[in-house]
Design a protein around this motif. Structure first.
Motif, mmCIF file in Angstrom:
data_model
loop_
_atom_site.group_PDB
_atom_site.id
_atom_site.type_symbol
_atom_site.label_atom_id
_atom_site.label_comp_id
_atom_site.label_asym_id
_atom_site.label_seq_id
_atom_site.Cartn_x
_atom_site.Cartn_y
_atom_site.Cartn_z
ATOM 1 N N ASP A 29 0.869 -1.135 -0.021
ATOM 2 C CA ASP A 29 -0.082 0.006 -0.087
ATOM 3 C C ASP A 29 0.891 1.212 -0.012
ATOM 4 O OD1 ASP A 29 -1.705 2.190 0.763
ATOM 5 O OD2 ASP A 29 -2.866 0.915 1.540
ATOM 6 N N ILE A 30 0.859 1.911 -0.896
ATOM 7 C CA ILE A 30 1.793 3.083 -1.267
ATOM 8 C C ILE A 30 1.786 4.080 -0.222
ATOM 9 C CG2 ILE A 30 2.053 2.613 -3.849
ATOM 10 C CD1 ILE A 30 0.142 5.053 -4.391
ATOM 11 N N ARG A 31 0.535 4.087 0.641
ATOM 12 C CA ARG A 31 0.414 5.167 1.836
ATOM 13 C C ARG A 31 1.385 4.738 2.761
ATOM 14 N NH1 ARG A 31 -5.671 4.422 2.646
ATOM 15 N NH2 ARG A 31 -5.197 2.244 2.461
ATOM 16 N N LEU A 32 1.999 3.607 2.810
ATOM 17 C CA LEU A 32 2.773 3.053 3.942
ATOM 18 C C LEU A 32 4.330 3.120 3.459
ATOM 19 C CD1 LEU A 32 0.451 0.481 5.449
ATOM 20 C CD2 LEU A 32 0.944 2.582 6.369
ATOM 21 N N PRO A 33 5.264 3.184 4.382
ATOM 22 C CA PRO A 33 6.506 3.161 4.027
ATOM 23 C C PRO A 33 6.884 1.597 3.375
ATOM 24 C CG PRO A 33 6.391 3.869 6.416
ATOM 25 C CD PRO A 33 5.097 3.477 6.039
ATOM 26 N N PRO A 34 7.963 1.577 2.696
ATOM 27 C CA PRO A 34 8.187 0.420 1.769
ATOM 28 C C PRO A 34 8.294 -1.088 2.862
ATOM 29 C CG PRO A 34 9.375 1.929 1.046
ATOM 30 C CD PRO A 34 8.672 2.633 2.006
ATOM 31 N N LYS A 130 -6.131 7.900 9.701
ATOM 32 C CA LYS A 130 -6.850 6.983 10.664
ATOM 33 C C LYS A 130 -6.100 5.718 10.454
ATOM 34 C CE LYS A 130 -11.060 4.414 11.459
ATOM 35 N NZ LYS A 130 -12.455 3.995 10.904
ATOM 36 N N MET A 131 -5.599 5.273 9.118
ATOM 37 C CA MET A 131 -5.023 4.117 8.892
ATOM 38 C C MET A 131 -3.597 4.247 9.538
ATOM 39 S SD MET A 131 -3.306 2.704 5.438
ATOM 40 C CE MET A 131 -2.132 3.913 5.654
ATOM 41 N N VAL A 132 -2.895 5.229 9.609
ATOM 42 C CA VAL A 132 -1.682 5.382 10.243
ATOM 43 C C VAL A 132 -1.893 5.298 11.689
ATOM 44 C CG1 VAL A 132 0.089 7.226 10.990
ATOM 45 C CG2 VAL A 132 -0.593 6.924 8.703
ATOM 46 N N PHE A 133 -2.852 5.689 12.347
ATOM 47 C CA PHE A 133 -3.246 5.163 13.759
ATOM 48 C C PHE A 133 -3.293 3.563 13.976
ATOM 49 C CE2 PHE A 133 -6.011 4.908 17.415
ATOM 50 C CZ PHE A 133 -5.371 5.511 18.303
ATOM 51 N N GLU A 134 -4.056 3.103 13.229
ATOM 52 C CA GLU A 134 -4.149 1.588 13.161
ATOM 53 C C GLU A 134 -2.955 0.855 12.885
ATOM 54 O OE1 GLU A 134 -7.526 1.146 10.491
ATOM 55 O OE2 GLU A 134 -8.958 2.217 11.855
ATOM 56 N N GLY A 153 -0.914 17.993 6.529
ATOM 57 C CA GLY A 153 -2.156 18.175 5.548
ATOM 58 C C GLY A 153 -2.026 17.035 4.110
ATOM 59 N N VAL A 154 -2.669 17.264 3.273
ATOM 60 C CA VAL A 154 -2.928 16.591 2.007
ATOM 61 C C VAL A 154 -1.693 16.539 1.341
ATOM 62 C CG1 VAL A 154 -4.077 16.329 -0.229
ATOM 63 C CG2 VAL A 154 -5.301 17.301 1.833
ATOM 64 N N ARG A 155 -1.339 15.121 1.266
ATOM 65 C CA ARG A 155 -0.006 14.755 0.480
ATOM 66 C C ARG A 155 -0.394 14.210 -0.795
ATOM 67 N NH1 ARG A 155 4.275 14.634 4.098
ATOM 68 N NH2 ARG A 155 3.703 14.713 6.460
ATOM 69 N N ARG A 156 0.606 13.991 -1.699
ATOM 70 C CA ARG A 156 0.299 13.460 -3.215
ATOM 71 C C ARG A 156 -0.301 12.286 -3.257
ATOM 72 N NH1 ARG A 156 5.486 16.084 -6.265
ATOM 73 N NH2 ARG A 156 4.817 18.425 -6.283
ATOM 74 N N VAL A 157 -0.030 11.382 -2.257
ATOM 75 C CA VAL A 157 -0.366 9.997 -2.342
ATOM 76 C C VAL A 157 -1.886 9.994 -2.075
ATOM 77 C CG1 VAL A 157 -0.407 9.626 0.169
ATOM 78 C CG2 VAL A 157 -0.038 7.721 -1.410
ATOM 79 N N ASP A 158 -2.525 11.040 -1.307
ATOM 80 C CA ASP A 158 -4.162 11.343 -1.309
ATOM 81 C C ASP A 158 -4.779 11.526 -2.602
ATOM 82 O OD1 ASP A 158 -3.737 10.815 1.635
ATOM 83 O OD2 ASP A 158 -3.190 13.238 1.606
ATOM 84 N N TRP A 159 -3.905 11.780 -3.741
ATOM 85 C CA TRP A 159 -4.677 12.008 -4.872
ATOM 86 C C TRP A 159 -5.178 10.808 -5.458
ATOM 87 C CZ3 TRP A 159 -4.582 17.051 -4.435
ATOM 88 C CH2 TRP A 159 -4.860 17.951 -5.642
ATOM 89 N N PHE A 160 -4.555 9.557 -5.030
ATOM 90 C CA PHE A 160 -5.029 8.265 -5.450
ATOM 91 C C PHE A 160 -6.190 7.855 -4.959
ATOM 92 C CE2 PHE A 160 -0.262 8.349 -6.361
ATOM 93 C CZ PHE A 160 -0.420 7.762 -7.612
ATOM 94 N N VAL A 161 -6.895 8.556 -3.868
ATOM 95 C CA VAL A 161 -8.204 8.203 -3.348
ATOM 96 C C VAL A 161 -7.977 6.838 -2.758
ATOM 97 C CG1 VAL A 161 -10.445 8.258 -3.459
ATOM 98 C CG2 VAL A 161 -9.194 9.914 -4.779
ATOM 99 N N ARG A 162 -8.738 5.871 -3.172
ATOM 100 C CA ARG A 162 -8.476 4.648 -2.439
ATOM 101 C C ARG A 162 -7.878 3.480 -3.477
ATOM 102 N NH1 ARG A 162 -15.100 3.482 -1.893
ATOM 103 N NH2 ARG A 162 -15.303 4.408 0.136
ATOM 104 N N SER A 163 -7.394 4.012 -4.687
ATOM 105 C CA SER A 163 -6.250 3.089 -5.396
ATOM 106 C C SER A 163 -4.824 3.453 -4.919
ATOM 107 C CB SER A 163 -6.602 3.506 -6.994
ATOM 108 O OG SER A 163 -7.878 3.337 -7.466
ATOM 109 N N CYS A 165 -2.838 0.297 -3.836
ATOM 110 C CA CYS A 165 -2.144 -0.596 -3.862
ATOM 111 C C CYS A 165 -1.550 -0.730 -4.976
ATOM 112 C CB CYS A 165 -3.270 -2.086 -3.708
ATOM 113 S SG CYS A 165 -3.987 -2.112 -2.201
ATOM 114 N N PHE A 166 -0.001 -0.944 -4.949
ATOM 115 C CA PHE A 166 0.916 -1.136 -5.939
ATOM 116 C C PHE A 166 0.525 -2.273 -6.748
ATOM 117 C CE2 PHE A 166 4.897 -2.494 -7.705
ATOM 118 C CZ PHE A 166 5.567 -1.618 -8.174
ATOM 119 N N VAL A 167 0.634 -2.168 -8.149
ATOM 120 C CA VAL A 167 0.239 -3.202 -9.174
ATOM 121 C C VAL A 167 1.569 -3.404 -9.717
ATOM 122 C CG1 VAL A 167 -0.875 -3.974 -11.284
ATOM 123 C CG2 VAL A 167 -2.256 -2.937 -9.115
#
Length: 188
Positions: A29-34, A130-134, A153-163, A165-167
């Motif tokens: 999940d690209i919202r999280l560190p590698p 919220k996900m970071v907290f969990e 604040g908002v980061r570029r990764v948020d632009w992906f909305v729900r998509s 997951c790295f494919v």
């Protein structure tokens, strides 16, 4: 245009385009560190991360000193550039992608997005906090991380909305040393 073979952990499998179920080699999940990523076959909730021998392998064959990442989801000027004079590695690509997507969205960039997209991005931002907290297991450290993310604040990764997951990455036919990021909707 020069041709490079992309490391299998990073490559988008073109055969996957014809099915609704895309199962890449790298689950991340690209919202999280590698380090939160894992290879197929690893336990689903494993936090061992990717093996060091995979991270240190060249991202391409032959190795390249420059690796650009674009996405149709992001504005064109948000290209991510990764450099390594000895050859960009798988770890360099994942770290560079994560760091590139952690850039804050400026107020000017925010204003260029349609209002409907702004609303979806705002929802994604709060969902990420919220996900970071969990992911940090609740408690004091998790609360501090969540407060930090909300304050940033908002980061570029948020632009992906729900998509998020790295494919995989697909080579660009328009620009050398450039690959296009493909993602899919995150599972809840």
């Amino acid at each position: 245009m020069p041709q490079f073979l992309l490391h299998q952990a990073l490559a988008f499998n073109p055969q996957s385009r014809h099915t609704y179920h895309v199962s890449p080699l790298l689950h991340w999940d690209i919202r999280l560190p590698p380090p939160f990523g894992r290879l197929s076959g690893s336990p689903r909730h494993s936090h061992t991360g990717l093996p060091p021998h995979v991270l240190s392998q060249p991202a391409t064959n032959p190795p390249v000193p420059l690796f650009r990442i674009t996405s149709g989801v992001l504005p064109a000027q948000w290209t991510i550039e990764i450099r390594n004079s000895r050859g960009v590695t798988v770890g360099d690509v994942l770290d560079g992608l994560y760091k590139g997507l952690r850039h804050r969205v400026s107020s000017g960039e925010w204003k260029t997005a349609p209002r409907s997209h702004q609303a979806r991005v705002a929802d994604a931002f709060y969902g990420r906090c919220k996900m970071v907290f969990e992911k940090y297991g609740g408690g004091r450290t998790a609360q501090k991380e969540r407060q930090y993310e909300e304050g940033a604040g908002v980061r570029r990764v948020d632009w992906f909305v729900r998509s998020t997951c790295f494919v995989g990455l697909t080579p660009s036919v328009e620009r050398g040393y450039t690959w296009t990021l493909t993602t899919k909707r995150a599972e809840k």
